[in-house]
Design a protein around this motif. Structure first.
Motif, PDB file in Angstrom:
ATOM      1  N   ALA B 170       0.798  -1.135  -0.085  1.00 21.80           N
ATOM      2  CA  ALA B 170      -0.076  -0.078  -0.169  1.00 21.80           C
ATOM      3  C   ALA B 170       0.875   1.132  -0.028  1.00 21.80           C
ATOM      4  CB  ALA B 170      -0.894  -0.043   1.209  1.00 21.80           C
ATOM      5  N   PRO B 171       1.922   1.370   0.967  1.00 23.08           N
ATOM      6  CA  PRO B 171       2.577   2.570   0.946  1.00 23.08           C
ATOM      7  C   PRO B 171       3.417   2.943  -0.478  1.00 23.08           C
ATOM      8  CG  PRO B 171       3.126   1.360   2.891  1.00 23.08           C
ATOM      9  CD  PRO B 171       2.332   0.396   2.087  1.00 23.08           C
ATOM     10  N   PHE B 172       3.883   1.808  -1.003  1.00 21.95           N
ATOM     11  CA  PHE B 172       4.654   1.724  -2.257  1.00 21.95           C
ATOM     12  C   PHE B 172       3.701   2.275  -3.086  1.00 21.95           C
ATOM     13  CE2 PHE B 172       6.657  -0.577  -5.767  1.00 21.95           C
ATOM     14  CZ  PHE B 172       7.898  -0.030  -5.913  1.00 21.95           C
ATOM     15  N   THR B 173       2.556   1.706  -3.436  1.00 24.94           N
ATOM     16  CA  THR B 173       1.684   1.930  -4.527  1.00 24.94           C
ATOM     17  C   THR B 173       1.382   3.648  -4.409  1.00 24.94           C
ATOM     18  OG1 THR B 173       0.679  -0.141  -4.081  1.00 24.94           O
ATOM     19  CG2 THR B 173      -0.601   1.537  -5.322  1.00 24.94           C
ATOM     20  N   TYR B 174       1.421   3.888  -3.091  1.00 27.08           N
ATOM     21  CA  TYR B 174       1.008   5.352  -2.967  1.00 27.08           C
ATOM     22  C   TYR B 174       2.002   6.170  -3.432  1.00 27.08           C
ATOM     23  CZ  TYR B 174       0.259   9.802  -0.844  1.00 27.08           C
ATOM     24  OH  TYR B 174       0.099  11.117  -0.773  1.00 27.08           O
ATOM     25  N   VAL B 175       3.324   5.847  -3.348  1.00 25.80           N
ATOM     26  CA  VAL B 175       4.544   6.619  -3.635  1.00 25.80           C
ATOM     27  C   VAL B 175       4.589   6.540  -5.131  1.00 25.80           C
ATOM     28  CG1 VAL B 175       7.108   6.459  -3.677  1.00 25.80           C
ATOM     29  CG2 VAL B 175       5.708   6.317  -1.438  1.00 25.80           C
ATOM     30  N   LEU B 176       4.418   5.413  -5.775  1.00 25.86           N
ATOM     31  CA  LEU B 176       4.506   5.377  -7.303  1.00 25.86           C
ATOM     32  C   LEU B 176       3.457   6.234  -7.691  1.00 25.86           C
ATOM     33  CD1 LEU B 176       4.719   1.477  -7.837  1.00 25.86           C
ATOM     34  CD2 LEU B 176       6.428   3.351  -8.397  1.00 25.86           C
ATOM     35  N   ALA B 177       2.224   6.162  -7.190  1.00 28.30           N
ATOM     36  CA  ALA B 177       1.205   6.934  -7.936  1.00 28.30           C
ATOM     37  C   ALA B 177       1.289   8.422  -7.849  1.00 28.30           C
ATOM     38  CB  ALA B 177      -0.306   6.532  -7.176  1.00 28.30           C
ATOM     39  N   THR B 178       1.860   8.953  -6.818  1.00 30.61           N
ATOM     40  CA  THR B 178       2.056  10.336  -6.660  1.00 30.61           C
ATOM     41  C   THR B 178       3.525  10.850  -7.049  1.00 30.61           C
ATOM     42  OG1 THR B 178       2.918   9.847  -4.493  1.00 30.61           O
ATOM     43  CG2 THR B 178       0.562  10.494  -4.514  1.00 30.61           C
ATOM     44  N   GLY B 180       4.699  11.305 -10.241  1.00 29.55           N
ATOM     45  CA  GLY B 180       4.572  12.043 -11.329  1.00 29.55           C
ATOM     46  C   GLY B 180       5.132  11.374 -12.776  1.00 29.55           C
ATOM     47  N   ASN B 181       5.575  10.279 -12.663  1.00 28.79           N
ATOM     48  CA  ASN B 181       6.143   9.664 -13.741  1.00 28.79           C
ATOM     49  C   ASN B 181       5.118   8.780 -14.355  1.00 28.79           C
ATOM     50  OD1 ASN B 181       7.245   7.786 -15.292  1.00 28.79           O
ATOM     51  ND2 ASN B 181       9.326   7.986 -14.238  1.00 28.79           N
ATOM     52  N   ARG B 182       4.719   8.801 -15.749  1.00 30.21           N
ATOM     53  CA  ARG B 182       3.760   8.053 -16.235  1.00 30.21           C
ATOM     54  C   ARG B 182       3.921   6.635 -16.204  1.00 30.21           C
ATOM     55  NH1 ARG B 182       3.635   7.363 -21.945  1.00 30.21           N
ATOM     56  NH2 ARG B 182       2.249   5.629 -21.799  1.00 30.21           N
ATOM     57  N   LEU B 183       5.221   6.046 -16.425  1.00 29.49           N
ATOM     58  CA  LEU B 183       5.478   4.505 -16.166  1.00 29.49           C
ATOM     59  C   LEU B 183       5.196   4.191 -14.660  1.00 29.49           C
ATOM     60  CD1 LEU B 183       6.677   2.115 -17.426  1.00 29.49           C
ATOM     61  CD2 LEU B 183       8.891   2.826 -16.253  1.00 29.49           C
ATOM     62  N   PHE B 184       5.641   5.222 -13.615  1.00 29.14           N
ATOM     63  CA  PHE B 184       5.248   4.725 -12.312  1.00 29.14           C
ATOM     64  C   PHE B 184       3.841   4.788 -12.008  1.00 29.14           C
ATOM     65  CE2 PHE B 184       9.837   5.828 -10.381  1.00 29.14           C
ATOM     66  CZ  PHE B 184      10.400   5.058 -11.243  1.00 29.14           C
ATOM     67  N   THR B 185       3.003   5.540 -12.722  1.00 26.21           N
ATOM     68  CA  THR B 185       1.638   5.706 -12.613  1.00 26.21           C
ATOM     69  C   THR B 185       1.040   4.443 -12.854  1.00 26.21           C
ATOM     70  OG1 THR B 185       1.781   8.052 -12.811  1.00 26.21           O
ATOM     71  CG2 THR B 185      -0.414   7.084 -12.925  1.00 26.21           C
ATOM     72  N   GLU B 186       1.466   3.914 -14.097  1.00 28.46           N
ATOM     73  CA  GLU B 186       0.906   2.534 -14.726  1.00 28.46           C
ATOM     74  C   GLU B 186       1.123   1.526 -13.698  1.00 28.46           C
ATOM     75  OE1 GLU B 186       1.117   4.026 -19.460  1.00 28.46           O
ATOM     76  OE2 GLU B 186       2.261   2.300 -18.688  1.00 28.46           O
ATOM     77  N   ILE B 187       2.686   1.482 -13.282  1.00 31.53           N
ATOM     78  CA  ILE B 187       2.834   0.432 -12.250  1.00 31.53           C
ATOM     79  C   ILE B 187       1.973   0.515 -11.004  1.00 31.53           C
ATOM     80  CG2 ILE B 187       4.645  -0.381 -10.902  1.00 31.53           C
ATOM     81  CD1 ILE B 187       6.835   0.468 -12.878  1.00 31.53           C
ATOM     82  N   ALA B 188       1.731   1.701 -10.569  1.00 27.41           N
ATOM     83  CA  ALA B 188       0.896   1.855  -9.301  1.00 27.41           C
ATOM     84  C   ALA B 188      -0.649   1.346  -9.607  1.00 27.41           C
ATOM     85  CB  ALA B 188       0.840   3.357  -8.969  1.00 27.41           C
ATOM     86  N   LEU B 189      -1.105   1.282 -10.857  1.00 30.89           N
ATOM     87  CA  LEU B 189      -2.152   0.656 -11.188  1.00 30.89           C
ATOM     88  C   LEU B 189      -2.306  -0.800 -11.304  1.00 30.89           C
ATOM     89  CD1 LEU B 189      -3.520   3.085 -13.956  1.00 30.89           C
ATOM     90  CD2 LEU B 189      -4.530   2.920 -11.837  1.00 30.89           C
ATOM     91  N   LEU B 190      -0.701  -1.351 -11.602  1.00 30.48           N
ATOM     92  CA  LEU B 190      -0.633  -2.771 -11.623  1.00 30.48           C
ATOM     93  C   LEU B 190      -0.456  -3.515 -10.309  1.00 30.48           C
ATOM     94  CD1 LEU B 190       1.549  -3.136 -14.827  1.00 30.48           C
ATOM     95  CD2 LEU B 190      -0.867  -3.927 -14.710  1.00 30.48           C
TER      96      LEU B 190
END
Lengths: 129, 597
Positions: B170-178, B180-190
């Motif tokens: 959960a914390p890692f997903t939050y960091v990925l989502a916020t 600002g990198n498109r790739l990271f945002t996509e990973i946060a969704l995965l």
């Protein structure tokens, strides 16, 4: 009760001593006429000849015992009506009942009292029809 | 055929159903849970070691950088969590009751898992943004690996895995989502999808574990049940064997009894054919066992008794009850036997006669002895009475003066002779009574009697006897109207005995008092004298035969010593009782009681 007093007695007994005592008792105390028969086989003729009021039979006698003699008397028309009293040393009530059932009018037990014997016979006589 | 196979199929279906319900019935859900908890704790050391090792590697990898204090703090958390987990594992291992409170242990494990997961999540969230690309790959790999490694560790309880993975991701997903990198945002969704798949796998695994443990548990129970059943069966087998041995032993004993019994024992089949005989039976009939076996019992019965035998046999066959009776049998040599038989059928549960046991005793000799004894008594009675008739008759004729007067001296002697002859007669009569009583031949002729009148009659009859001893009989209290059922002659005999005894032992000029009274449902007749009383030593045997306190009394007063023994028996035959007691002021009271009609 018969209309005449008891007077003539025929006594069938094989023991001579008892014959004597009975005769003395009936003749002296009872003032009766007594015929004693010592041999039971002669009894039928003797009774027929003497014509007694009452017959006294001993039970146990040699050759012919009292009951057998009684049955013989029943076969003779002229003797049939004569009342019979058994005088016996048999003590059991059953034996005495048996004699009464055969048709005897009374029983006297041995030993009897010679003083009372005539009275006993008169009592039986009185009760006859 | 069809019908039976359908029935068999149904029976099979039923047994399968009952097997399934048997497993459910044999499963204790708490025990299954406890087994799962044990599995979880059993793998816990793996998680602790991995956490410590991977934690150490991660610390080393992240060490060079600016956030040294933060890395140090994180390493501290790793140590704390591994230490706490190790403590929890130690506590679980050393618990006393292995199956108690599995829910609580599960909760503790959940907390530990959440803490471990959150620890990794913390690492991801804190160190990911500030690190280089390589280090970011390392961290991502670390988190994914640690999450995946949680599956086998927590497979026995998917909610714990869910907690653990949620803590890590959960914390890692939050960091990925916020970030600002498109790739990271996509990973946060995965990542949540990855999480969901992992939890689903854990769920399936948990179910497999659960049913596995349930089966294992049920099997354990079944095995235990079967071993208990086996033990019970074994015990029953031993008991059965013991019972069989006992039956065999008692069978042998019975056989021995029959073999050695002094009475003849024959075993017959339901038709009356002889199947077994004992030695006494061989002796009784004069045949060897082999000659008797197989033949019909009726060949041992006199032909003229065959009808009676058949009738009795029929009765046994119909009633299944045992029969007893006397039958005339015939021996091998043709001699007649009078036998007393008891014939008992053995009936099985279905009500069929399986055997008939006949027990017989030869009573020929006994019957003969009885006949001889009876004849002897009868003869004795007659032969003794006949001479006594002459003696007593003669003496009475002399003593009553019928044949004339005799000199006084002679008269005195003949009176003595008559009295003693009378005594002899009394003795004979008493002996005959005793003999009759012993052989059970004394019969009663009961009738309803006014007891008062019978007692008064007895007093009159014995008046003369009393006068000889200068004794009067006085009625003290009568009981007019009271009735008893008794044999009149025997009642008079009892009274005569009591009155003559009282007269004999009373002082001259005395009185014997007779008292009647009601005593409950009985009437009591008491005969009271003023005699010397009964010596203490004599009291216990006063109703015995030939009982006299003082043998000189016999000569002085007459009497046979049988009187009271006869009285006792007579009163008892009339359903009454007899007794005596010392009288106040001297003397004795003899009494008897008869039931009132």
């Amino acid at each position: 009760m018969p209309d005449r007093a008891l007077n003539r007695i025929c006594y069938v007994e094989d023991d001579e001593d008892i014959q004597r005592i009975v005769r003395m008792s009936l003749e002296r105390v009872g003032k009766m006429t007594v015929e004693v028969v010592g041999d039971p086989t002669m009894a039928i003729d003797a009774i027929g000849a003497f014509k007694p009021d009452l017959v006294m039979l001993d039970w146990m006698m040699p050759k012919l015992d009292g009951p057998a003699l009684f049955r013989l008397m029943q076969q003779h028309a002229e003797l049939k009506a004569i009342p019979v009293v058994f005088i016996t040393a048999k003590a059991s009530q059953r034996d005495l009942d048996e004699l009464m059932a055969m048709g005897a009018v009374g029983t006297v037990s041995k030993p009897f009292s010679p003083k009372d014997l005539p009275g006993q016979l008169r009592e039986i006589w009185k009760k006859l029809p | 055929m069809n019908h039976s196979s359908t029935a068999e199929g149904a029976a099979l279906a039923v047994s399968e159903k009952s097997l399934a319900s048997g497993i459910t019935g044999r499963t204790d859900p708490r025990a299954v849970l406890a087994a799962r908890v044990e599995q979880l704790y059993g793998q816990m050391w793996l998680g602790i070691l991995t956490t410590f090792a991977i934690g150490a590697i991660a610390t080393f990898e992240l060490w060079e950088l600016r956030l040294r204090e933060l890395v140090l703090f994180w390493w501290g958390l790793v140590l704390l969590i591994t230490a706490a987990s190790a403590g929890l594992l130690y506590a679980y291992r050393s618990r006393r009751d292995k199956e108690a409170d599995p829910e609580q242990w599960l909760r503790w494990l959940g907390i530990a898992a959440l803490a471990a997961g959150a620890n990794w999540g913390f690492a991801g969230a804190v160190f990911f943004p500030s690190h280089t690309d390589e280090q970011q790959v390392f961290l991502a790999f670390l988190l994914t690996g640690m999450t995946a490694a949680g599956i086998p560790v927590y497979a026995a309880s998917w909610p714990i895995f869910a907690l653990y993975a949620a803590g890590a991701l959960a914390p890692f997903t939050y960091v990925l989502a916020t970030f600002g990198n498109r790739l990271f945002t996509e990973i946060a969704l995965l990542v949540p999808m990855f999480y969901a798949i992992n939890v689903a796998i854990a769920y399936r695994l948990t179910q497999v574990f659960h049913s596995g443990y349930r089966l294992r548990h049920a099997y354990g129970r079944l095995t235990r049940d079967y071993s208990v059943l086996n033990q019970r069966l074994e015990r029953q087998l031993v008991e059965l064997d013991e019972a069989r041995r006992q039956v065999e032993a008692s069978g042998r004993k019975l056989q021995l009894f029959a073999e050695r019994a002094p009475i003849a024992v024959l075993e017959l089949d339901a038709n009356g054919a002889i199947t077994e005989v004992n030695h006494a039976a061989e002796l009784l009939f004069g045949y060897a066992g082999g000659e008797l076996i197989g033949r019909h019992f009726s060949f041992l019965v006199r032909p003229e008794h065959h009808d009676e035998f058949k009738a009795r046999w029929k009765r046994i066959a119909e009633s299944h009850a045992s029969e007893a009776g006397v039958i005339r049998n015939t021996r091998r040599d043709g001699i007649d036997l009078l036998c007393e038989w008891t014939v008992t059928p053995l009936v099985n549960r279905e009500g069929t006669i399986i055997a008939v046991v006949a027990q017989g005793r030869d009573i020929t000799a006994q019957r003969e002895a009885e006949r001889i004894k009876k004849e002897f008594t009868s003869t004795l009675s007659h032969e003794l009475r006949t001479p006594l008739t002459s003696i007593i008759g003669s003496l009475q004729l002399v003593n009553t003066g019928i044949v004339g007067d005799v000199p006084p001296d002679v008269s005195e002697l003949t009176v003595v002779a008559e009295r003693n002859s009378q005594r002899l007669l009394d003795l004979i009569n008493d002996l005959l009574d005793i003999e009759k009583m012993e052989s059970g031949k004394l019969t009663m002729a009961p009738e309803v009697l006014a007891i008062d009148e019978v007692v008064r009659e007895a007093m009159v009859l014995n008046k003369a006897f009393g006068e000889r001893f200068k004794v009067n009989f006085e009625m003290q209290s009568g009981l007019p109207g009271s009735e008893v059922t008794a044999d009149r002659k025997r009642l008079l005999q009892v009274m005569t005995n009591l009155l003559s005894n009282a007269a004999k032992f009373s002082p001259e000029g005395g009185a014997v008092e007779i008292a009647l009274r009601e005593n409950g449902s009985n009437v009591r007749v008491a005969v009271q004298d003023r005699g010397p009383g009964i010596p203490e030593s004599f009291r216990s045997r006063i109703f015995g035969r030939f009982a006299q306190a003082d043998s000189t009394a016999t000569r002085q007063k007459g009497g046979t010593g049988l009187g009271l023994a006869i009285c006792k028996r007579l009163v008892e035959l009339m359903h009454g009782k007899i007794g005596f007691e010392a009288r106040a002021g001297g003397g004795t009271t003899f009494w008897f009681e008869l039931p009132r009609s």
